[in-house]
Enzyme design. Structure first.
Site, mmCIF file in Angstrom:
data_model
loop_
_atom_site.group_PDB
_atom_site.id
_atom_site.type_symbol
_atom_site.label_atom_id
_atom_site.label_comp_id
_atom_site.label_asym_id
_atom_site.label_seq_id
_atom_site.Cartn_x
_atom_site.Cartn_y
_atom_site.Cartn_z
ATOM 1 N N LYS A 22 0.924 -1.206 0.195
ATOM 2 C CA LYS A 22 0.206 -0.007 -0.012
ATOM 3 C C LYS A 22 0.972 1.307 0.047
ATOM 4 C CE LYS A 22 -1.876 1.657 4.058
ATOM 5 N NZ LYS A 22 -1.373 2.956 4.274
ATOM 6 N N ASN A 23 1.758 1.384 0.613
ATOM 7 C CA ASN A 23 2.677 2.479 1.065
ATOM 8 C C ASN A 23 3.594 2.712 -0.055
ATOM 9 O OD1 ASN A 23 1.309 2.875 3.538
ATOM 10 N ND2 ASN A 23 2.952 2.453 4.798
ATOM 11 N N ARG A 92 -4.561 10.242 3.913
ATOM 12 C CA ARG A 92 -3.421 11.332 4.158
ATOM 13 C C ARG A 92 -2.560 11.436 2.798
ATOM 14 N NH1 ARG A 92 -0.249 13.743 8.042
ATOM 15 N NH2 ARG A 92 1.648 13.955 7.719
ATOM 16 N N CYS A 116 -5.825 7.965 8.916
ATOM 17 C CA CYS A 116 -6.380 7.179 10.441
ATOM 18 C C CYS A 116 -6.363 8.337 11.442
ATOM 19 C CB CYS A 116 -5.359 6.395 10.841
ATOM 20 S SG CYS A 116 -5.667 4.525 10.068
ATOM 21 N N ARG A 121 -0.887 14.582 12.738
ATOM 22 C CA ARG A 121 -0.140 14.431 11.820
ATOM 23 C C ARG A 121 0.148 15.522 10.953
ATOM 24 N NH1 ARG A 121 -2.165 8.548 9.558
ATOM 25 N NH2 ARG A 121 0.278 8.394 8.616
ATOM 26 N N PRO A 122 1.161 16.245 11.816
ATOM 27 C CA PRO A 122 1.439 17.584 10.904
ATOM 28 C C PRO A 122 2.287 17.347 9.765
ATOM 29 C CG PRO A 122 2.712 17.325 12.962
ATOM 30 C CD PRO A 122 1.924 16.053 12.873
ATOM 31 N N ILE A 123 2.349 18.470 8.661
ATOM 32 C CA ILE A 123 3.117 18.158 7.567
ATOM 33 C C ILE A 123 3.843 19.499 7.517
ATOM 34 C CG2 ILE A 123 1.240 16.976 6.270
ATOM 35 C CD1 ILE A 123 0.325 19.526 4.885
ATOM 36 N N ASP A 124 4.347 19.742 8.553
ATOM 37 C CA ASP A 124 5.343 21.063 8.556
ATOM 38 C C ASP A 124 6.713 20.639 7.762
ATOM 39 O OD1 ASP A 124 5.532 19.167 10.804
ATOM 40 O OD2 ASP A 124 7.123 20.216 11.615
ATOM 41 N N LEU A 125 7.083 19.458 7.840
ATOM 42 C CA LEU A 125 8.402 18.987 7.210
ATOM 43 C C LEU A 125 8.175 18.867 5.716
ATOM 44 C CD1 LEU A 125 9.213 15.871 9.766
ATOM 45 C CD2 LEU A 125 10.357 18.173 9.620
ATOM 46 N N ASP A 305 3.531 0.415 12.074
ATOM 47 C CA ASP A 305 2.197 -0.397 11.421
ATOM 48 C C ASP A 305 1.977 -1.724 11.808
ATOM 49 O OD1 ASP A 305 1.590 2.087 10.344
ATOM 50 O OD2 ASP A 305 2.358 1.469 8.252
ATOM 51 N N ARG A 397 -8.850 -0.276 3.974
ATOM 52 C CA ARG A 397 -8.309 0.929 3.525
ATOM 53 C C ARG A 397 -6.858 0.072 3.082
ATOM 54 N NH1 ARG A 397 -6.607 4.697 7.353
ATOM 55 N NH2 ARG A 397 -5.030 5.123 5.638
HETATM 56 C C1 UD1 Z 1 3.826 6.661 6.409
HETATM 57 C C2 UD1 Z 1 3.176 5.550 6.078
HETATM 58 C C3 UD1 Z 1 2.389 4.933 7.274
HETATM 59 C C4 UD1 Z 1 3.272 4.897 8.619
HETATM 60 C C5 UD1 Z 1 4.449 5.943 8.813
HETATM 61 C C6 UD1 Z 1 5.381 5.798 9.547
HETATM 62 C C7 UD1 Z 1 2.414 5.973 3.812
HETATM 63 C C8 UD1 Z 1 1.203 6.131 2.965
HETATM 64 N N1 UD1 Z 1 2.064 5.735 5.218
HETATM 65 O O1 UD1 Z 1 3.062 7.796 6.944
HETATM 66 O O2 UD1 Z 1 1.728 3.922 7.041
HETATM 67 O O3 UD1 Z 1 2.605 4.480 9.830
HETATM 68 O O4 UD1 Z 1 4.902 6.453 7.467
HETATM 69 O O5 UD1 Z 1 6.288 4.702 9.198
HETATM 70 O O6 UD1 Z 1 3.565 5.668 3.367
HETATM 71 N N2 UD1 Z 1 5.717 14.213 10.980
HETATM 72 C C9 UD1 Z 1 5.683 15.567 11.339
HETATM 73 N N3 UD1 Z 1 5.859 16.497 10.379
HETATM 74 C C10 UD1 Z 1 5.675 16.475 8.904
HETATM 75 C C11 UD1 Z 1 5.710 14.918 8.936
HETATM 76 C C12 UD1 Z 1 5.530 14.057 9.740
HETATM 77 O O7 UD1 Z 1 5.847 15.963 12.529
HETATM 78 O O8 UD1 Z 1 5.844 17.044 8.169
HETATM 79 C C13 UD1 Z 1 5.394 13.356 12.116
HETATM 80 C C14 UD1 Z 1 4.119 12.796 12.048
HETATM 81 O O9 UD1 Z 1 3.281 13.361 12.851
HETATM 82 C C15 UD1 Z 1 4.477 11.091 12.699
HETATM 83 C C16 UD1 Z 1 6.025 11.016 12.425
HETATM 84 O O10 UD1 Z 1 6.423 12.249 11.958
HETATM 85 O O11 UD1 Z 1 4.585 11.563 14.081
HETATM 86 C C17 UD1 Z 1 5.917 9.928 11.077
HETATM 87 O O12 UD1 Z 1 5.229 10.442 10.080
HETATM 88 P P1 UD1 Z 1 5.697 10.222 8.526
HETATM 89 O O13 UD1 Z 1 6.886 9.040 8.537
HETATM 90 O O14 UD1 Z 1 5.827 11.286 7.770
HETATM 91 O O15 UD1 Z 1 4.490 9.080 8.147
HETATM 92 P P2 UD1 Z 1 3.496 9.035 7.067
HETATM 93 O O16 UD1 Z 1 4.227 9.656 5.521
HETATM 94 O O17 UD1 Z 1 2.384 10.085 7.437
#
Ligand code: UD1
Length: 418
Positions: A22-23, A92, A116, A121-125, A305, A397
């Site tokens: 999936k990922n 997401r 989920c 789940r911020p996207i600041d990065l 996961d 999903r």
């Molecule tokens: C991806 C996977 C998800 C998995 C996760 C961690 C997909 C579609 N989903 O999710 O199944 O559980 O990796 O292995 O590939 N964070 C920030 N700021 C950001 C981005 C992330 O603070 O801009 C934090 C998130 O809140 C979280 C952590 O970093 O606490 C991990 O997030 P990230 O590695 O980005 O996971 P996803 O890409 O959302």
């Protein structure tokens, strides 16, 4: 709402053919927007997230056709840079579309992404990396508007190896002017897959799977035909199912190297594990021992996961276990449902203290998120009596034909349509 009814107590025997990850599949859908040529992705599982990603591409004007498990994507007529909130809130992964829409149109407008309910789940990065590539970002009324005249390669350093941010940077930088060097990158196998996919389209990406990824921007990308890596999380789920129920199960399509920490933990539980090429075989006999401690970490650490599934396993092992969730804030929401089945688990913040009981009993439980839902299914397979796992929308999903595959292994599971 569909539900599973599960009569626990059957041992599992047989072989499972894994779906594509999936990922991996989701960012590949996004990557298809980087070219106007046709893209074919093979072995795409029929999971709700993939269908949702297809819908997002269609909304942008692309043609997406499913032929069995092959998906053909033609974005030649795509003309929109906006994604409606209905779809982004559901998924997401829609956040990947920022990088690919910027690459294609120099503009992107999307609602804040959903997915989920496992904490903030911020996207600041993602956003600060895009700024480094020359993007102006404004956020208003739940929407993010990104614009640039052109994308410029840059040196980017991630404070945390976010999977999604790493993928978004690859997508935005593949056709940027100049070279991008990303340090502190996530190292998940699905990132290596995205590198292969992009390079198959003519991109120049090296280093995926390590801390530093180098992306030399190219003027344009061409079409590609690609088979994604198999789903290591699905593989792990079936291995843990066998550990819970007892029996002997083989998963086919996944290398042991991609799951080495899980295999180590399952051996610690007392399971026998054999790996050969792309096959992993587990034997589970008698009562297993608890893991002392499991702590989720970015790859190659223990995958978040698989945290819920391992908690369900430890709930019926001998002794006690400490499960620490480092990635997401509220990823223990399934615990009260496990408690309804007799599990002895106490959650404090990001740590769950599990005291193993000899056996769980049947209950009616609600699957509130994808992996938590899978954990409840595993718990019910090992429990005494007939359980119900209600609301399969989250499980759908990420798992295609979950009940069919479990049934083939000998589980007594039925899907009841609402
Ligand atoms: C991806 C996977 C998800 C998995 C996760 C961690 C997909 C579609 N989903 O999710 O199944 O559980 O990796 O292995 O590939 N964070 C920030 N700021 C950001 C981005 C992330 O603070 O801009 C934090 C998130 O809140 C979280 C952590 O970093 O606490 C991990 O997030 P990230 O590695 O980005 O996971 P996803 O890409 O959302």
């Amino acid at each position: 709402m569909d539900k599973f009814t599960i009569e626990g107590g059957e041992r599992l025997y047989g072989s499972v053919k894994l779906q594509s990850a999936k990922n991996s599949v989701l960012p590949l859908f996004a990557a298809s927007m980087l070219t106007q040529k046709k893209v074919a992705i093979h072995g795409v599982p029929h999971i709700r997230d993939a269908l949702c990603m297809a819908q997002i591409l269609r909304e942008l004007g692309a043609e997406v056709s499913f032929c069995g498990e092959e998906v053909c994507i033609d974005t030649a007529n795509a003309c929109s840079h906006e994604i409606s909130s209905v779809l982004t809130r559901e998924l997401r992964s829609s956040v990947f579309m920022l990088g690919s829409l910027l690459s294609r149109f120099r503009r992107a407008r999307i609602a804040y992404p959903g997915g989920c309910d496992i904490g903030l789940r911020p996207i600041d990065l993602h956003l600060s990396a895009l700024k480094r590539l020359g993007v102006n970002i404004t956020e208003r009324e739940g929407f993010i508007l990104c614009e640039c005249d052109r994308l410029r390669g840059a040196e980017i350093s991630l404070d945390f190896p976010s999977v999604g941010a790493t993928e978004n940077i690859l997508l935005a930088a593949a056709c940027a002017e100049g070279t991008t060097v990303l340090s502190g990158a996530a190292k998940e196998p699905e990132i290596v897959d995205l590198e292969k996919f992009l390079n198959g389209m003519g991109a120049k990406v090296t280093g995926a799977g390590s801390d530093v990824i180098r992306i030399e921007g190219v003027p344009a990308l061409h079409g590609v035909s690609f088979s994604p890596v198999k789903d290591r999380i699905e593989a792990g789920t079936f291995l843990i199912a066998c550990a819970v129920c007892g029996g002997e199960v083989e998963v086919v399509g996944c290398s042991g190297a991609d799951l080495s920490i899980l295999l180590h933990k399952l051996r610690e539980n007392g399971c026998k594990i054999h790996t050969k090429n792309d096959k992993i075989r587990i034997e589970s006999h008698g009562r297993l021992r608890c893991n002392r401690r499991i702590e989720t970490m970015p790859f190659p650490g223990f995958p978040t996961d698989l945290q819920a599934q391992m908690t369900a396993l430890n709930a019926v092992c001998e002794g006690g276990a400490l499960i620490v969730e480092n990635l997401f804030e509220t990823r223990f929401k399934y615990v009260p449902e496990l408690q309804k089945m007799g599990a002895d688990i106490e959650v404090k913040g990001r740590t769950a203290f599990v005291r193993g009981v000899p056996r769980l009993h049947a209950a009616s439980v609600v699957a509130g998120d994808l992996r938590g839902g899978a954990a409840l299914v595993l718990a019910a397979l090992g429990a005494e009596g007939v359980s119900e796992v209600v609301d399969l929308s989250h499980v759908d999903r990420g798992y295609s034909d979950f009940q069919g595959k479990l049934k083939q292994l000998g589980a007594k599971i039925k899907r009841v349509r609402a």
